[in-house]
Design a protein around this motif. Structure first.
Motif, mmCIF file in Angstrom:
data_model
loop_
_atom_site.group_PDB
_atom_site.id
_atom_site.type_symbol
_atom_site.label_atom_id
_atom_site.label_comp_id
_atom_site.label_asym_id
_atom_site.label_seq_id
_atom_site.Cartn_x
_atom_site.Cartn_y
_atom_site.Cartn_z
ATOM 1 N N GLY A 185 38.449 -35.100 14.844
ATOM 2 C CA GLY A 185 37.636 -36.070 15.810
ATOM 3 C C GLY A 185 37.220 -35.332 17.095
ATOM 4 O O GLY A 185 36.135 -35.686 17.826
ATOM 5 N N LEU A 186 38.402 -34.745 17.637
ATOM 6 C CA LEU A 186 37.919 -34.262 18.956
ATOM 7 C C LEU A 186 36.845 -33.064 19.160
ATOM 8 O O LEU A 186 35.997 -33.256 19.997
ATOM 9 N N THR A 187 36.909 -32.078 18.241
ATOM 10 C CA THR A 187 35.865 -31.110 18.084
ATOM 11 C C THR A 187 34.448 -31.665 17.791
ATOM 12 O O THR A 187 33.584 -31.068 18.283
ATOM 13 N N ALA A 188 34.643 -32.601 16.813
ATOM 14 C CA ALA A 188 33.121 -33.188 16.276
ATOM 15 C C ALA A 188 32.631 -34.047 17.562
ATOM 16 O O ALA A 188 31.338 -34.003 17.901
ATOM 17 N N ALA A 189 33.388 -34.736 18.680
ATOM 18 C CA ALA A 189 32.979 -35.299 19.605
ATOM 19 C C ALA A 189 32.486 -34.526 20.956
ATOM 20 O O ALA A 189 31.313 -34.599 21.378
ATOM 21 N N LEU A 190 33.508 -33.534 21.264
ATOM 22 C CA LEU A 190 33.354 -32.834 22.304
ATOM 23 C C LEU A 190 32.198 -31.898 22.111
ATOM 24 O O LEU A 190 31.451 -31.682 23.047
ATOM 25 N N LEU A 191 31.882 -31.247 20.861
ATOM 26 C CA LEU A 191 31.052 -30.272 20.791
ATOM 27 C C LEU A 191 29.719 -30.898 19.972
ATOM 28 O O LEU A 191 28.496 -29.981 19.984
ATOM 29 N N ALA A 192 29.364 -31.945 20.008
ATOM 30 C CA ALA A 192 28.253 -32.696 19.360
ATOM 31 C C ALA A 192 27.173 -32.391 20.556
ATOM 32 O O ALA A 192 25.922 -32.103 20.000
ATOM 33 N N PRO A 193 27.251 -32.547 21.765
ATOM 34 C CA PRO A 193 26.150 -32.224 22.941
ATOM 35 C C PRO A 193 25.748 -30.635 22.467
ATOM 36 O O PRO A 193 24.249 -30.388 22.578
ATOM 37 N N ALA A 194 26.593 -29.818 22.199
ATOM 38 C CA ALA A 194 26.023 -28.598 22.116
ATOM 39 C C ALA A 194 25.358 -28.113 20.674
ATOM 40 O O ALA A 194 24.502 -27.495 20.719
ATOM 41 N N ARG A 195 25.830 -29.004 19.899
ATOM 42 C CA ARG A 195 24.980 -29.005 18.568
ATOM 43 C C ARG A 195 23.750 -29.559 18.619
ATOM 44 O O ARG A 195 22.407 -29.092 18.030
ATOM 45 N N ALA A 196 23.506 -30.648 19.393
ATOM 46 C CA ALA A 196 22.243 -31.244 19.898
ATOM 47 C C ALA A 196 21.206 -30.331 20.512
ATOM 48 O O ALA A 196 20.139 -30.461 20.425
ATOM 49 N N HIS A 197 21.988 -29.497 21.265
ATOM 50 C CA HIS A 197 21.362 -28.786 22.126
ATOM 51 C C HIS A 197 20.329 -27.563 21.171
ATOM 52 O O HIS A 197 19.429 -27.157 21.380
ATOM 53 N N LEU A 198 21.211 -27.148 20.314
ATOM 54 C CA LEU A 198 20.649 -26.166 19.265
ATOM 55 C C LEU A 198 19.576 -27.052 18.520
ATOM 56 O O LEU A 198 18.647 -26.200 18.559
ATOM 57 N N ILE A 199 19.696 -28.163 18.253
ATOM 58 C CA ILE A 199 18.546 -28.737 17.632
ATOM 59 C C ILE A 199 17.428 -28.936 18.488
ATOM 60 O O ILE A 199 16.184 -28.445 18.149
ATOM 61 N N ASP A 200 17.516 -29.239 19.542
ATOM 62 C CA ASP A 200 16.344 -29.381 20.489
ATOM 63 C C ASP A 200 15.671 -28.278 20.925
ATOM 64 O O ASP A 200 14.464 -28.121 21.474
ATOM 65 N N ASN A 201 16.451 -26.874 20.763
ATOM 66 C CA ASN A 201 15.915 -25.635 21.208
ATOM 67 C C ASN A 201 15.531 -24.696 19.921
ATOM 68 O O ASN A 201 14.457 -24.029 20.219
ATOM 69 N N PHE A 202 15.850 -25.144 18.939
ATOM 70 C CA PHE A 202 15.380 -24.322 17.574
ATOM 71 C C PHE A 202 15.218 -24.919 16.471
ATOM 72 O O PHE A 202 14.664 -24.436 15.544
ATOM 73 N N GLY A 203 14.966 -26.351 16.526
ATOM 74 C CA GLY A 203 14.373 -27.352 15.634
ATOM 75 C C GLY A 203 15.618 -27.950 14.561
ATOM 76 O O GLY A 203 16.559 -27.383 14.389
ATOM 77 N N ARG A 204 15.075 -29.082 14.068
ATOM 78 C CA ARG A 204 15.677 -29.988 13.335
ATOM 79 C C ARG A 204 16.166 -29.266 12.120
ATOM 80 O O ARG A 204 17.588 -29.058 11.680
ATOM 81 N N ARG A 205 15.118 -28.633 11.471
ATOM 82 C CA ARG A 205 15.204 -28.250 9.953
ATOM 83 C C ARG A 205 16.356 -27.139 9.974
ATOM 84 O O ARG A 205 17.291 -27.086 9.250
ATOM 85 N N ARG A 206 16.135 -26.102 10.662
ATOM 86 C CA ARG A 206 16.888 -24.901 10.865
ATOM 87 C C ARG A 206 18.329 -24.954 11.298
ATOM 88 O O ARG A 206 19.234 -24.551 10.334
ATOM 89 N N VAL A 207 18.530 -26.006 12.092
ATOM 90 C CA VAL A 207 19.994 -26.161 12.724
ATOM 91 C C VAL A 207 20.672 -27.111 11.782
ATOM 92 O O VAL A 207 21.791 -27.048 11.318
#
Length: 414
Positions: A61-83
């Protein structure tokens, strides 16, 4: 599209691409509602330790919550489908590795490490779907209705998910049960990113190629105090739900109390689902942030009133009434968050709402356990109420943005 006051849920469902897009997202998100119990029992069965199972779930739960913004950053920068494809594939493979490790009676470090890795790779399907909603439901009023539909669906998933997982564990091993969410997240995400609404989305352009007028502010969204004012009520909602998870069972001690506590927690989720549905039909003439603050205060007061009663029926009634305010708080937070970040941070903005709620949930559970152990259940409710009211007051102080009215489309939706 119909006038704002006449938009129905069925009208949103009939929008182009909505059934297949939302349906596939629900399949992928179902994995998160189904994974907790199999993960707990898989780690416990492999290691023979309840403490190790608790640690594994905590780190997941901790890694899922704390790293969620970083994963969202990847989507915003490299596209939804790929990430999303990369994250869902690796997340599913790690769950399969956990199943295999449990079958082989792996050690505590192996199981705990794999659980933490799984949480760090969890694809943000929900936040991405909420951004997609802003693109599918563009007409005035339809976006609010879409977010309400989304919130209710998520509540029902997490209401039914543990029950379904528990029934599955009665007939199959935890290792085998882990393969179900592994399959669902890969299959659902693959279908989701293959829908026209997601597949045709353009990969974000690099900021250097944008004109000055198109650029959004650099740096973290957390630098914007108005954005903090949106996240604080979501944090409050998490604190209250996390507190309930500990305080309600503590108020119903004994074997029979466990069943009563389960019913009470189910009523909170059910009340939240009803609250989300009802809220989506209302045409409230008040700016979004004021609605958000008032809904948060209502949630605080009703959840605190649970401590006033010793009768099980009255406790359940107040818990269900408190639940009515939970979904509206989250819906309004998601709606207002969508106004921040511009085109290159839309997923991050909605993900921060999720992260705030999840961190609040963890903090609420920890605080409740400590306060109840050191004092009493009533004292924990009172302390939580004071803390939450201070947070809502802070949200009111830091938020000075211009009023926004519901229902209306946001300027950043494309």
């Amino acid at each position: 599209m119909k006038a704002n006051s006449r938009i129905r849920y069925i009208d949103v469902w009939r929008l182009p691409h909505v059934p297949v897009t939302f349906g596939s997202a629900i399949v992928g998100r179902a994995a998160y509602a189904l994974v907790i119990l199999p993960l707990f029992f898989a780690v416990q069965g492999s290691t023979g330790s309840v403490a190790a199972a608790g640690l594994a779930l905590g780190l997941y739960g901790l890694t899922a919550a704390l790293l969620a913004p970083a994963r969202a950053h990847l989507i915003d920068n490299f596209g939804r489908r790929r990430v999303l494809l990369a994250l869902s594939s690796t997340f599913g493979l790690v769950l399969a590795a956990l199943a295999l490790a449990s079958f082989a009676d792996a050690t505590v470090p192996v199981m705990v490490t794999l659980a933490a890795l799984a949480g760090s790779l969890a694809p943000p399907i929900g936040p991405t779907m909420r951004v997609v909603w802003s693109e599918l439901a563009r007409e005035p009023g339809s976006f609010k209705k879409a977010l309400s539909l989304d919130a209710v669906a998520e509540e029902l998933l997490f209401l039914a998910g543990p029950a379904v997982a528990g029934l599955a564990l009665a007939v199959i091993t935890p290792s085998a049960a882990l393969l179900v969410p592994a399959f669902l997240v890969i299959f659902g995400t693959t279908m989701f990113v293959s829908t026209p609404a997601v597949r045709t989305a353009a990969v974000p352009s690099r900021l250097e190629d944008e004109s000055p007028r198109e650029r959004t502010p650099r740096g973290s969204l957390l630098r914007d105090r108005r954005f903090i004012g949106v996240l604080l009520p979501a944090l409050v909602a998490g604190l209250i739900s996390g507190h309930y998870v500990i305080a309600i069972p503590a108020a119903f001690p004994g074997a029979q109390g466990a069943a009563a506590a389960g019913v009470a927690l189910g009523l909170f989720a059910g009340g939240s689902a009803v609250g989300g549905l009802v809220f989506g039909t209302l045409g409230i003439r008040m700016n979004v942030h004021s609605q958000l603050l008032l809904a948060a205060v209502g949630l605080i007061l009703l959840s605190t009133s649970t401590a006033l009663f010793s009768n099980g029926i009255l406790i359940c009634v107040t818990i269900a009434l408190a639940g009515l305010f939970f979904s509206p708080v989250m819906i309004l937070a998601y709606f207002e968050a969508s106004n921040f970040g511009g085109e290159d941070k839309k997923t991050q903005a909605t993900t921060w709402v999720n992260t705030s709620h999840n961190l609040g949930g963890a903090a609420g559970s920890v605080a409740a356990g400590f306060l109840i152990q050191q004092s009493s259940v009533a004292a924990s409710y009172l302390t939580m109420a004071v803390a939450c009211l201070l947070l809502v007051g802070s949200a009111a102080l830091v938020s000075t943005r211009s009023p926004t009215r519901l229902p209306q489309p946001t300027q950043t939706h494309t």
